[in-house]
Design a protein around this motif. Structure first.
Motif, PDB file in Angstrom:
ATOM      1  N   ASP A  19      19.049 -34.787  51.236  1.00 27.25           N
ATOM      2  CA  ASP A  19      18.088 -35.589  52.002  1.00 27.25           C
ATOM      3  C   ASP A  19      18.395 -37.079  51.912  1.00 27.25           C
ATOM      4  O   ASP A  19      17.531 -37.914  51.664  1.00 27.25           O
ATOM      5  N   VAL A  20      19.671 -37.383  52.149  1.00 23.45           N
ATOM      6  CA  VAL A  20      20.119 -38.775  52.163  1.00 23.45           C
ATOM      7  C   VAL A  20      19.712 -39.442  53.473  1.00 23.45           C
ATOM      8  O   VAL A  20      19.318 -40.602  53.514  1.00 23.45           O
ATOM      9  N   HIS A  21      19.812 -38.704  54.569  1.00 24.51           N
ATOM     10  CA  HIS A  21      19.426 -39.178  55.904  1.00 24.51           C
ATOM     11  C   HIS A  21      20.199 -40.424  56.315  1.00 24.51           C
ATOM     12  O   HIS A  21      19.619 -41.422  56.754  1.00 24.51           O
ATOM     13  N   LEU A  22      21.532 -40.362  56.160  1.00 26.86           N
ATOM     14  CA  LEU A  22      22.378 -41.423  56.704  1.00 26.86           C
ATOM     15  C   LEU A  22      22.151 -41.502  58.215  1.00 26.86           C
ATOM     16  O   LEU A  22      22.094 -40.471  58.900  1.00 26.86           O
ATOM     17  N   GLY A  23      22.017 -42.706  58.729  1.00 24.88           N
ATOM     18  CA  GLY A  23      21.712 -42.881  60.142  1.00 24.88           C
ATOM     19  C   GLY A  23      20.238 -43.098  60.401  1.00 24.88           C
ATOM     20  O   GLY A  23      19.815 -43.283  61.542  1.00 24.88           O
ATOM     21  N   GLY A  48      22.130 -30.641  51.879  1.00 21.64           N
ATOM     22  CA  GLY A  48      21.519 -30.741  53.192  1.00 21.64           C
ATOM     23  C   GLY A  48      20.903 -32.078  53.554  1.00 21.64           C
ATOM     24  O   GLY A  48      20.547 -32.882  52.702  1.00 21.64           O
ATOM     25  N   ASP A  49      20.805 -32.295  54.854  1.00 22.57           N
ATOM     26  CA  ASP A  49      20.262 -33.523  55.440  1.00 22.57           C
ATOM     27  C   ASP A  49      20.980 -34.762  54.901  1.00 22.57           C
ATOM     28  O   ASP A  49      20.352 -35.776  54.571  1.00 22.57           O
ATOM     29  N   ILE A  50      22.288 -34.673  54.829  1.00 24.38           N
ATOM     30  CA  ILE A  50      23.087 -35.814  54.399  1.00 24.38           C
ATOM     31  C   ILE A  50      23.140 -36.843  55.526  1.00 24.38           C
ATOM     32  O   ILE A  50      22.971 -38.037  55.309  1.00 24.38           O
ATOM     33  N   VAL A  51      23.379 -36.375  56.739  1.00 25.17           N
ATOM     34  CA  VAL A  51      23.353 -37.228  57.927  1.00 25.17           C
ATOM     35  C   VAL A  51      22.158 -36.820  58.781  1.00 25.17           C
ATOM     36  O   VAL A  51      21.910 -35.625  58.980  1.00 25.17           O
ATOM     37  N   ASP A  52      21.415 -37.800  59.272  1.00 26.24           N
ATOM     38  CA  ASP A  52      20.219 -37.516  60.068  1.00 26.24           C
ATOM     39  C   ASP A  52      20.556 -37.572  61.551  1.00 26.24           C
ATOM     40  O   ASP A  52      20.379 -38.603  62.214  1.00 26.24           O
ATOM     41  N   LEU A  53      21.038 -36.453  62.079  1.00 27.26           N
ATOM     42  CA  LEU A  53      21.404 -36.395  63.491  1.00 27.26           C
ATOM     43  C   LEU A  53      20.181 -36.492  64.388  1.00 27.26           C
ATOM     44  O   LEU A  53      20.270 -36.999  65.507  1.00 27.26           O
ATOM     45  N   PRO A  87      24.564 -27.584  54.797  1.00 22.00           N
ATOM     46  CA  PRO A  87      23.836 -28.344  55.813  1.00 22.00           C
ATOM     47  C   PRO A  87      22.345 -28.000  55.847  1.00 22.00           C
ATOM     48  O   PRO A  87      21.943 -26.868  55.556  1.00 22.00           O
ATOM     49  N   GLY A  88      21.545 -29.002  56.196  1.00 21.44           N
ATOM     50  CA  GLY A  88      20.103 -28.823  56.314  1.00 21.44           C
ATOM     51  C   GLY A  88      19.677 -28.778  57.765  1.00 21.44           C
ATOM     52  O   GLY A  88      20.493 -28.595  58.677  1.00 21.44           O
ATOM     53  N   ASN A  89      18.385 -28.968  58.005  1.00 17.42           N
ATOM     54  CA  ASN A  89      17.893 -28.919  59.374  1.00 17.42           C
ATOM     55  C   ASN A  89      18.228 -30.183  60.167  1.00 17.42           C
ATOM     56  O   ASN A  89      18.418 -30.130  61.378  1.00 17.42           O
ATOM     57  N   HIS A  90      18.353 -31.332  59.500  1.00 18.60           N
ATOM     58  CA  HIS A  90      18.681 -32.567  60.213  1.00 18.60           C
ATOM     59  C   HIS A  90      20.173 -32.691  60.508  1.00 18.60           C
ATOM     60  O   HIS A  90      20.555 -33.498  61.358  1.00 18.60           O
ATOM     61  N   ASP A  91      20.978 -31.947  59.804  1.00 18.54           N
ATOM     62  CA  ASP A  91      22.420 -31.938  60.091  1.00 18.54           C
ATOM     63  C   ASP A  91      22.903 -30.512  60.365  1.00 18.54           C
ATOM     64  O   ASP A  91      24.004 -30.120  60.020  1.00 18.54           O
ATOM     65  N   GLU A  92      22.035 -29.732  61.030  1.00 21.51           N
ATOM     66  CA  GLU A  92      22.310 -28.312  61.242  1.00 21.51           C
ATOM     67  C   GLU A  92      23.515 -28.071  62.141  1.00 21.51           C
ATOM     68  O   GLU A  92      24.079 -26.967  62.146  1.00 21.51           O
ATOM     69  N   THR A  93      23.957 -29.080  62.889  1.00 23.52           N
ATOM     70  CA  THR A  93      25.171 -28.936  63.698  1.00 23.52           C
ATOM     71  C   THR A  93      26.343 -28.472  62.845  1.00 23.52           C
ATOM     72  O   THR A  93      27.193 -27.692  63.294  1.00 23.52           O
ATOM     73  N   PHE A  94      26.365 -28.917  61.598  1.00 25.03           N
ATOM     74  CA  PHE A  94      27.474 -28.559  60.710  1.00 25.03           C
ATOM     75  C   PHE A  94      27.396 -27.114  60.231  1.00 25.03           C
ATOM     76  O   PHE A  94      28.327 -26.631  59.580  1.00 25.03           O
ATOM     77  N   ARG A  95      26.299 -26.417  60.554  1.00 24.92           N
ATOM     78  CA  ARG A  95      26.226 -25.003  60.225  1.00 24.92           C
ATOM     79  C   ARG A  95      27.191 -24.180  61.075  1.00 24.92           C
ATOM     80  O   ARG A  95      27.443 -23.013  60.767  1.00 24.92           O
TER      81      ARG A  95
END
Length: 279
Positions: A19-23, A48-53, A87-95
């Motif tokens: 849950d870093v939420h980069l971006g 998860g949620d490293i990048v906040d897409l 990957p988390g829900n905010h960066d789920e594209t990486f799933r």
């Protein structure tokens, strides 16, 4: 030579952040970068949620420190640290890249970590448990209007504190801890996570998602939440003896809690049905 270069880096068998939420404008990448530059580890888990897409789709924001965090993580991978990304829900594209390796980083849906004390921990982001959290909107996403207001207050409170020489303080966490329905939601999430650990017959579970750092033991299961880098500025680390510590890292650093899993003994389970809050 900077202070970061002068001080000796602490080595850990494993480190967990999420849950870093980069971006996202309220990401405390400065504190995270200081933490990452202060440690070495055999395995770094990105839970998860490293990048906040989600946030970047609404309004693009990318501070130079956000790039520096990614660069630091990639450098650790190049230097021999095993980096595992869930990957988390905010960066789920990486799933879409589950069971693949991207730039030296392994991508997994879930993972089992075995500690130096030979205890098995299930690792996952935690959005799997949203259906069990009746009030999940209160604690879920960076981007919700109410959450944005909470972080706005958090941001300005700390700006004022800094002017007067005060240390970082999470007003957002203080407010959430006093909202009854938020506490119920957090408890429901924890119950669901513990139930999943029992179901998978592991000794503990490590997750993120709800931005609520915590270590506790229930029915012989160790529940660990590594928190976030928006409100809490926390990470989990494993000591060489297998103990798990929850660290806070801002302009001050401290150990918030410890799980001595070395002597953990799980009771015999006679009923593995989920609790009402986890159903």
């Amino acid at each position: 030579m900077t202070n970061n270069q002068q001080r000796k880096k602490q080595h850990y068998p494993a480190v967990w952040i999420s849950d870093v939420h980069l971006g996202y404008k309220d990401c405390r990448a400065d504190y995270l970068l200081d933490f990452l530059n202060s440690i070495e580890c055999d395995t770094l888990y990105l839970v998860g949620d490293i990048v906040d897409l989600w946030s970047m789709k609404r309004s693009f924001y990318w501070h130079p420190s956000h790039y520096q965090v990614l660069s630091c993580i990639q450098q650790k991978a190049l230097d021999g640290t095993r980096v595992i990304y869930i990957p988390g829900n905010h960066d789920e594209t990486f799933r879409h890249y589950i069971n693949q390796t991207l730039f030296g980083v392994e991508v997994h849906q879930q993972f089992i970590h075995t500690t130096k004390a030979n205890k098995r921990f299930l690792l996952l982001h935690g959005d799997d448990f949203d259906s069990a959290t009746r009030y999940n909107k209160l604690i879920s996403i960076a981007g919700d209007a109410g959450y944005d207001l909470l972080l706005f207050l958090n941001r300005w409170t700390n700006r004022v504190r800094k002017v007067f020489g005060g240390n970082y303080y999470s007003l957002a966490a203080w407010i959430k801890a006093r909202v009854h329905k938020a506490r119920e939601a957090i408890a429901a999430f924890e119950d669901a996570a513990i139930h999943e650990a029992k179901k998978q017959k592991v000794d503990g579970i490590i997750c993120g998602h709800i931005h609520h750092p915590k270590i506790k033991v229930v029915d012989g299961i160790v529940y660990c939440n590594d928190g976030d880098w928006i409100e809490s500025c926390t990470a989990l680390v494993e000591q060489p003896n297998g103990k798990i510590e929850l660290l806070h890292w801002s302009d001050t650093q401290k150990v918030l809690d410890t799980a001595d899993v070395t002597s953990l003994v799980k009771p015999i389970q006679t009923d593995t049905k989920p609790s009402k809050s986890a159903a």
